[in-house]
Design a protein around this motif. Structure first.
Motif, short mmCIF file in Angstrom:
data_model
loop_
_atom_site.label_atom_id
_atom_site.label_comp_id
_atom_site.label_asym_id
_atom_site.label_seq_id
_atom_site.Cartn_x
_atom_site.Cartn_y
_atom_site.Cartn_z
N THR A 1 36.02 47.16 50.18
CA THR A 1 36.42 45.78 50.58
C THR A 1 35.33 44.65 50.22
OG1 THR A 1 35.38 45.90 52.68
CG2 THR A 1 37.71 46.58 52.42
N GLN A 2 34.10 45.21 49.60
CA GLN A 2 33.04 44.22 49.36
C GLN A 2 32.56 44.59 47.79
OE1 GLN A 2 30.46 44.40 52.63
NE2 GLN A 2 30.86 42.03 52.81
N GLY B 1 34.96 37.96 37.30
CA GLY B 1 34.14 38.97 38.04
C GLY B 1 35.11 39.11 39.12
N PHE B 2 34.17 39.00 40.19
CA PHE B 2 34.98 39.23 41.77
C PHE B 2 34.90 38.01 42.35
CE2 PHE B 2 35.34 43.94 41.85
CZ PHE B 2 36.70 44.16 41.47
N ASN B 3 35.12 37.16 41.79
CA ASN B 3 34.98 35.65 42.55
C ASN B 3 36.31 35.14 42.84
OD1 ASN B 3 32.01 34.85 42.08
ND2 ASN B 3 32.75 35.27 39.94
N GLU B 4 36.69 35.45 44.19
CA GLU B 4 37.99 35.28 44.42
C GLU B 4 38.52 33.60 44.74
OE1 GLU B 4 39.82 37.88 44.13
OE2 GLU B 4 39.23 39.62 45.33
N ALA C 1 26.25 37.34 44.10
CA ALA C 1 26.10 37.84 45.55
C ALA C 1 26.87 38.72 46.01
CB ALA C 1 26.66 36.37 45.99
N VAL C 2 26.94 39.02 47.31
CA VAL C 2 27.90 40.00 47.73
C VAL C 2 29.12 39.50 48.20
CG1 VAL C 2 28.09 41.77 49.95
CG2 VAL C 2 26.11 41.71 48.82
N PRO D 1 42.54 40.71 50.33
CA PRO D 1 43.64 42.08 50.63
C PRO D 1 44.21 42.34 49.44
CG PRO D 1 43.60 40.47 52.37
CD PRO D 1 42.83 39.90 51.31
N SER D 2 44.75 41.30 48.55
CA SER D 2 45.56 41.65 47.44
C SER D 2 44.76 42.39 46.28
CB SER D 2 46.17 40.16 46.64
OG SER D 2 45.37 39.46 46.06
N THR D 3 43.64 41.99 46.09
CA THR D 3 42.59 42.69 45.32
C THR D 3 42.25 44.01 45.63
OG1 THR D 3 41.60 40.52 44.50
CG2 THR D 3 40.46 42.61 44.10
N ILE D 4 42.15 44.35 46.87
CA ILE D 4 41.86 45.49 47.28
C ILE D 4 43.26 46.38 47.00
CG2 ILE D 4 41.55 46.95 49.45
CD1 ILE D 4 39.98 44.46 50.62
N GLN D 5 44.37 45.86 47.35
CA GLN D 5 45.57 46.70 47.15
C GLN D 5 45.62 46.85 45.59
OE1 GLN D 5 48.97 44.39 48.28
NE2 GLN D 5 50.30 46.11 47.59
#
Ligand code: F6R
Length: 241
Positions: free
Chosen positions: A174-175, A137-140, A150-151, A156-160
């Motif tokens: 970014t979220q 998922g987006f569970n960093e 959740a929000v 930064p690496s995922t955003i890139q």
């Protein structure tokens, strides 16, 4: 954990699609958990072909997607709702009212998504991709193992990595709203696909690493019904390989 090593992403998609179709034939009311990103595209293409060849019927299936970018409208071309409609739902006979994607714009009570999943009887089969940093998922890295929908902040690496899909860096979200790790672990069965050398470190941690919040995918070692489908490159750090 069942590990299937394949030659490429195409073969991974074909195997995953066969597994999904078989589950649907045994239980036409299957509740499917779905992922976006580049990895599952071959799975969805194969499922569309199988549907057209009358090998799978989605008419009673419900689906829940893992995540959505915060603040993107469902009509935005990079939203995950748009991705799912165009890459899968518009081409099969699933009831669109039974396809759920977390809302990126109404984010006041994201935990109601878990209640929707519960109301549907829970996820029978969850399809996952894998982040280079081990996110599912987006569970960093650092996400609590007991997290629910959740929000979440993207690293930064995922955003890139995600920037490749957007016209300019300023547009990259970014979220996101993501099912949590506990939400994912509640699925009765999980299939994770990872292909390419950049996933090898995360696959190592998923299979052999210490179970730790620093590598969110390592939580899958605690699930009793996980199949991972990896190509040779993603499998290159596995001990038996
Ligand atoms: C997408 C998702 C993410 C992706 C992961 C890998 O819904 O939850 O965890 O699976 O970022 O993305 P790709 O497949 O583009 O390498």
């Amino acid at each position: 954990m069942n590990i299937i090593i394949v030659k490429d992403n195409q073969e991974a998609g074909e195997i995953a699609a066969e597994m999904i179709a078989e589950k649907i034939s045994k239980n036409p009311k299957l509740v499917l958990g779905l992922a976006t990103g580049s990895t599952p595209v071959s799975t969805y293409e194969t499922l569309i072909k199988m549907y057209k060849n009358k090998k799978v019927d989605f008419s009673q299936v419900k689906s829940f997607n893992l995540d959505e970018y915060k603040d993107l409208q469902p009509t935005h071309e990079q939203s995950y709702r748009y991705f799912m409609n165009t890459k899968l739902f518009d081409h099969i006979n699933i009831n669109h009212n039974w396809t759920f994607v977390p809302s990126g714009t109404d984010t006041k009570n994201p935990e109601t998504y878990d209640l929707e999943i519960e109301k549907a009887g829970g996820i029978d089969l969850q399809l996952l991709g894998l982040g280079v940093n081990g996110h599912i998922g987006f569970n960093e890295p650092g996400t609590k193992f007991d997290s629910k929908t959740a929000v979440v902040d993207l690293t930064p690496s995922t955003i890139q990595i995600n920037a490749r899909f957007f016209d300019s860096p300023a547009e990259v979200p970014t979220q996101a709203v993501s099912m949590g790790l506990a939400s994912i672990m509640n699925s009765k069965e999980i299939i994770l696909i990872a292909t390419g050398a950049n996933k090898a470190e995360a696959i190592y941690h998923l299979v052999h690493g210490k179970v730790s919040e620093q590598w969110p995918c390592s939580i899958l070692q605690n699930h009793e019904n996980v199949t991972i489908i990896v190509d040779q490159e993603a499998a290159k750090l596995l001990e038996s390989n």
